[in-house]
Design an enzyme around this catalytic site. Structure first.
Site, PDB file in Angstrom:
ATOM      1  N   HIS A 136       0.857  -1.196   0.000  1.00 38.77           N
ATOM      2  CA  HIS A 136       0.000   0.000   0.000  1.00 38.77           C
ATOM      3  C   HIS A 136       0.889   1.240   0.000  1.00 38.77           C
ATOM      4  O   HIS A 136       1.121   1.876   1.019  1.00 38.77           O
ATOM      5  CB  HIS A 136      -0.925   0.001   1.219  1.00 38.77           C
ATOM      6  CG  HIS A 136      -1.991   1.038   1.171  1.00 38.77           C
ATOM      7  ND1 HIS A 136      -3.252   0.829   1.667  1.00 38.77           N
ATOM      8  CD2 HIS A 136      -2.012   2.297   0.678  1.00 38.77           C
ATOM      9  CE1 HIS A 136      -3.997   1.905   1.499  1.00 38.77           C
ATOM     10  NE2 HIS A 136      -3.247   2.819   0.900  1.00 38.77           N
ATOM     11  N   LYS A 219      -6.679   0.226  -8.580  1.00 37.48           N
ATOM     12  CA  LYS A 219      -7.091   0.694  -7.258  1.00 37.48           C
ATOM     13  C   LYS A 219      -8.388   1.487  -7.350  1.00 37.48           C
ATOM     14  O   LYS A 219      -8.477   2.482  -8.061  1.00 37.48           O
ATOM     15  CB  LYS A 219      -5.995   1.572  -6.645  1.00 37.48           C
ATOM     16  CG  LYS A 219      -6.411   2.307  -5.381  1.00 37.48           C
ATOM     17  CD  LYS A 219      -6.680   1.360  -4.218  1.00 37.48           C
ATOM     18  CE  LYS A 219      -7.212   2.113  -2.997  1.00 37.48           C
ATOM     19  NZ  LYS A 219      -6.303   3.143  -2.493  1.00 37.48           N
ATOM     20  N   HIS A 221     -10.698   3.909  -5.317  1.00 39.98           N
ATOM     21  CA  HIS A 221     -10.574   4.811  -4.169  1.00 39.98           C
ATOM     22  C   HIS A 221     -11.781   5.726  -4.098  1.00 39.98           C
ATOM     23  O   HIS A 221     -12.215   6.286  -5.108  1.00 39.98           O
ATOM     24  CB  HIS A 221      -9.292   5.650  -4.275  1.00 39.98           C
ATOM     25  CG  HIS A 221      -8.914   6.313  -2.990  1.00 39.98           C
ATOM     26  ND1 HIS A 221      -9.625   7.370  -2.462  1.00 39.98           N
ATOM     27  CD2 HIS A 221      -7.900   6.071  -2.117  1.00 39.98           C
ATOM     28  CE1 HIS A 221      -9.068   7.755  -1.324  1.00 39.98           C
ATOM     29  NE2 HIS A 221      -8.017   6.977  -1.093  1.00 39.98           N
ATOM     30  N   HIS A 248     -10.764   0.946  -1.606  1.00 37.00           N
ATOM     31  CA  HIS A 248     -10.984   1.875  -0.489  1.00 37.00           C
ATOM     32  C   HIS A 248     -12.417   2.345  -0.680  1.00 37.00           C
ATOM     33  O   HIS A 248     -12.715   3.074  -1.615  1.00 37.00           O
ATOM     34  CB  HIS A 248      -9.962   3.018  -0.587  1.00 37.00           C
ATOM     35  CG  HIS A 248     -10.199   4.165   0.335  1.00 37.00           C
ATOM     36  ND1 HIS A 248      -9.158   4.896   0.868  1.00 37.00           N
ATOM     37  CD2 HIS A 248     -11.323   4.763   0.806  1.00 37.00           C
ATOM     38  CE1 HIS A 248      -9.638   5.875   1.615  1.00 37.00           C
ATOM     39  NE2 HIS A 248     -10.960   5.803   1.586  1.00 37.00           N
ATOM     40  N   HIS A 274      -6.975  -1.070   4.422  1.00 38.62           N
ATOM     41  CA  HIS A 274      -7.351  -0.595   5.769  1.00 38.62           C
ATOM     42  C   HIS A 274      -8.787  -0.993   6.122  1.00 38.62           C
ATOM     43  O   HIS A 274      -9.672  -0.155   6.294  1.00 38.62           O
ATOM     44  CB  HIS A 274      -7.133   0.906   5.936  1.00 38.62           C
ATOM     45  CG  HIS A 274      -7.388   1.747   4.729  1.00 38.62           C
ATOM     46  ND1 HIS A 274      -8.629   1.859   4.140  1.00 38.62           N
ATOM     47  CD2 HIS A 274      -6.563   2.530   3.989  1.00 38.62           C
ATOM     48  CE1 HIS A 274      -8.554   2.661   3.098  1.00 38.62           C
ATOM     49  NE2 HIS A 274      -7.311   3.077   2.986  1.00 38.62           N
ATOM     50  N   HIS A 322      -6.551  13.962   3.083  1.00 41.97           N
ATOM     51  CA  HIS A 322      -7.706  13.967   2.189  1.00 41.97           C
ATOM     52  C   HIS A 322      -8.198  15.374   1.876  1.00 41.97           C
ATOM     53  O   HIS A 322      -9.364  15.575   1.539  1.00 41.97           O
ATOM     54  CB  HIS A 322      -8.812  13.069   2.740  1.00 41.97           C
ATOM     55  CG  HIS A 322      -8.449  11.621   2.629  1.00 41.97           C
ATOM     56  ND1 HIS A 322      -8.491  10.939   1.434  1.00 41.97           N
ATOM     57  CD2 HIS A 322      -7.957  10.746   3.542  1.00 41.97           C
ATOM     58  CE1 HIS A 322      -8.072   9.699   1.627  1.00 41.97           C
ATOM     59  NE2 HIS A 322      -7.732   9.571   2.893  1.00 41.97           N
ATOM     60  N   ASP A 362       0.772   2.581   3.748  1.00 45.31           N
ATOM     61  CA  ASP A 362       0.014   3.783   3.350  1.00 45.31           C
ATOM     62  C   ASP A 362       0.938   5.003   3.385  1.00 45.31           C
ATOM     63  O   ASP A 362       0.620   6.047   3.939  1.00 45.31           O
ATOM     64  CB  ASP A 362      -1.203   3.992   4.243  1.00 45.31           C
ATOM     65  CG  ASP A 362      -2.341   4.736   3.545  1.00 45.31           C
ATOM     66  OD1 ASP A 362      -2.128   5.238   2.424  1.00 45.31           O
ATOM     67  OD2 ASP A 362      -3.442   4.811   4.115  1.00 45.31           O
TER      68      ASP A 362
END
Length: 570
Positions: A136, A219, A221, A248, A274, A322, A362
């Protein structure tokens, strides 16, 4: 007449043997050597007055006739497969034999031939593990790679293009052009690298071109919109081209709830990042997908393990990662919905019972790239202190728990991402990506990191000193980190479809491109070694309490951890 020697004297000369115990760093974890493949009285050891000398432990055999390039002597191997003592033979950058090294003309039972062309690495009293895999990675800064290497990681998988805002938040290298630039950049780094494309699309065309451009995985997300339609489309492309999908999920539950995501996955294999939820995902109950037989659940290391500082740290990290503002109430509510002490505490226990399968970083996006191993072993130590010995243990040791936890950052991510034919374990035929540890520094500071059989990194003293040990001693790149040795010692993983489409010739990169394989229906949660439990998970929507098969999962936060300040004062 055989000479008798005490266990203490033997361990001092050749390292521990069958029945001896070794403490891992300053944890409460103790391993016991299960078997010793060397031969008492015929051990090989390098040095003045020792065994690996011409006509003694060193034969006259040429490389062409079978002598190995490198022998690692008397190593305690800690792997998902067991805890044992052996010599390790390396040739052409791979592990060619594990067992008894020496001179077959003079010694019995030799399966690793030492010749004049053989280098020796002394592992007496040392532990050898497979290089770690961090699955990750946000490729925000290239300097992450050196940090990871010096911590014992030898493979990094993820996405990104540098400190672009898409990369700061999501693990995606979007589009063929960016993938080409990242694969080209990989030639500069002593690390096995693999890149993930963006998986968020409702039509397959753009996803297909990313796989053909070299993406090893896709991925999904939430910041790009992880809708049921995007999930279904992404998995359909992955099934067609044999690449993994990482997800995610939708923290805000805007496009559906966890049940809708499970429905959109349709029983297909997927790697859930996660899975506890602090790093993102359906609030508050994304954790329940760890009970699905097709879902491979993983953790990122900031929540590993649950401590008195975990909650406060996460709120600040989340706002930055974020692109949220502390002056916007909705952004604060978003952040607070993701950080729950109850689910983080449950995550500790779910790792200990083998329901969570992987630990990753991460990197720089709510995770520390140099602490994958440290956080894994801190979790194992916390669980032993709080929950006692595992019922699977055989004898007065922690071997099974150690095998369970080391699998979380070695073999299991390799299996999940189609790399286990090349990396992930100390096993004959695999790449010689190996890490040597002094037991007192296990999991914290490696003694040496090998990539493809060559030394890539090690702590080294003053280069102007008369010997290697004078201060300042710090981690420095070694010869496998330079020149053509770098590009011959590590690889870049890509999709098979991209190789078939001529990617190597098109980009002209120096590193070998190796295809991932068996990432879809051939694997599942059941493939996760020592970490395949699928309990039925329930989350109380009011209290956030987590239950597995009806049992409440809760534990106290740690106030003190091993492998921490004691090792980083200087």
């Amino acid at each position: 007449m055989p000479y008798k020697i005490s266990r203490a004297a033997y361990a001092g000369m050749f390292g521990p043997t069958t029945g001896d115990k070794v403490r891992l760093a300053d944890t409460e974890l103790f391993i016991e050597i299960e078997k010793d493949f060397t031969t008492y009285g015929e051990e090989v050891k390098f040095g003045g007055g020792k065994v690996i000398r011409d006509g003694m432990g060193q034969s006259q055999v040429t490389r062409a006739d079978g002598a190995v390039d490198t022998v690692i002597t008397n190593a305690v191997i800690v792997d998902h497969s067991g805890v044992y003592k052996a010599d390790i033979g390396l040739k052409d950058g791979r592990i060619v034999a594990i067992g008894k090294a020496g001179n077959p003309d003079m010694q019995p039972g030799v399966n690793i031939i030492v010749g004049p062309g053989t280098e020796a690495i002394a592992a007496e009293g040392k532990i050898v593990t497979a290089g770690g895999m961090d699955s990750h990675i946000h490729f925000i800064a290239p300097q992450q790679i050196e940090e990871a290497l010096m911590s014992g990681m030898t493979c990094m998988l993820g996405g990104g293009t540098g400190p672009a805002h898409g990369t700061l938040a999501t693990t995606c290298t979007p589009g063929p052009w960016h993938l080409a630039r990242m694969i080209e950049a990989a030639d500069a780094f002593p690390m096995n690298l693999a890149f993930a494309g963006k998986g968020n699309a409702s039509l397959p065309g753009a996803l297909t071109e990313m796989v053909l451009a070299g993406a090893t995985s896709l991925k999904l997300h939430e910041d790009w919109g992880t809708t049921p339609g995007a999930i279904d489309c992404c998995l359909s492309v992955a099934d067609e081209y044999d690449v993994q999908v990482m997800i995610h999920t939708d923290t805000l539950n805007e496009s559906g709830f966890v049940e809708d995501t499970i429905g959109a996955i349709k029983g297909r294999t997927i790697h859930a990042f996660h899975t506890e939820g602090a790093g993102g995902g359906h609030a508050p109950d994304i954790i329940k997908i760890c009970g699905q037989p097709n879902v491979i659940p993983s953790s990122t290391n900031p929540t590993r393990p649950y401590t008195v500082n975990t909650i406060a740290e996460h709120l600040d990290m989340l706002m930055v990662c974020h692109h949220l503002s502390p002056s916007i109430p909705e952004d604060i509510a978003f952040a607070e919905s993701r950080i729950r002490k109850e689910t983080i505490a449950a995550e500790d226990i779910l790792h200990d019972i083998g329901a969570f399968s992987i630990i990753s970083s991460d990197s720089q996006a709510m995770g520390r790239v140099g602490e994958v191993a440290i956080r894994t072993w801190q979790t194992a130590d916390k669980m032993k202190r709080q929950r006692g010995r595992l019922k699977q243990e055989n004898g007065d040791n922690d071997n099974f728990r150690v095998r369970r936890y080391i699998a979380k950052y070695t073999i299991n991510p390799a299996i999940a991402h189609g790399l286990s034919h090349e990396i992930g374990s100390v096993e004959v035929g695999k790449r010689a990506d190996l890490v040597l540890w002094n037991p007192a520094f296990f999991g914290v500071k490696p003694d040496m990191v090998l990539l493809g059989g060559s030394i890539a990194a090690a702590p080294m003293g003053d280069p102007n000193a008369s010997i290697p040990t004078p201060q300042p001693v710090h981690y420095r790149p070694m010869f496998a980190s330079y020149g053509r040795s770098l590009t011959n010692s590590s690889v870049t993983f890509v999709s098979q479809a991209s190789l078939d489409a001529g990617l190597k010739g098109r980009l002209g990169v120096a590193k070998q491109l190796v295809a991932v394989k068996n990432t879809r229906g051939g694997i599942s949660k059941a493939s996760m070694i020592h970490n395949d439990l699928t309990p039925e998970i329930e989350v109380d929507p009011e209290t956030y309490e987590v239950r597995a098969n009806g049992e409440l999962l809760t534990c106290e936060p740690a106030t003190v951890l091993p492998m921490a300040q004691r090792y980083f004062l200087f």
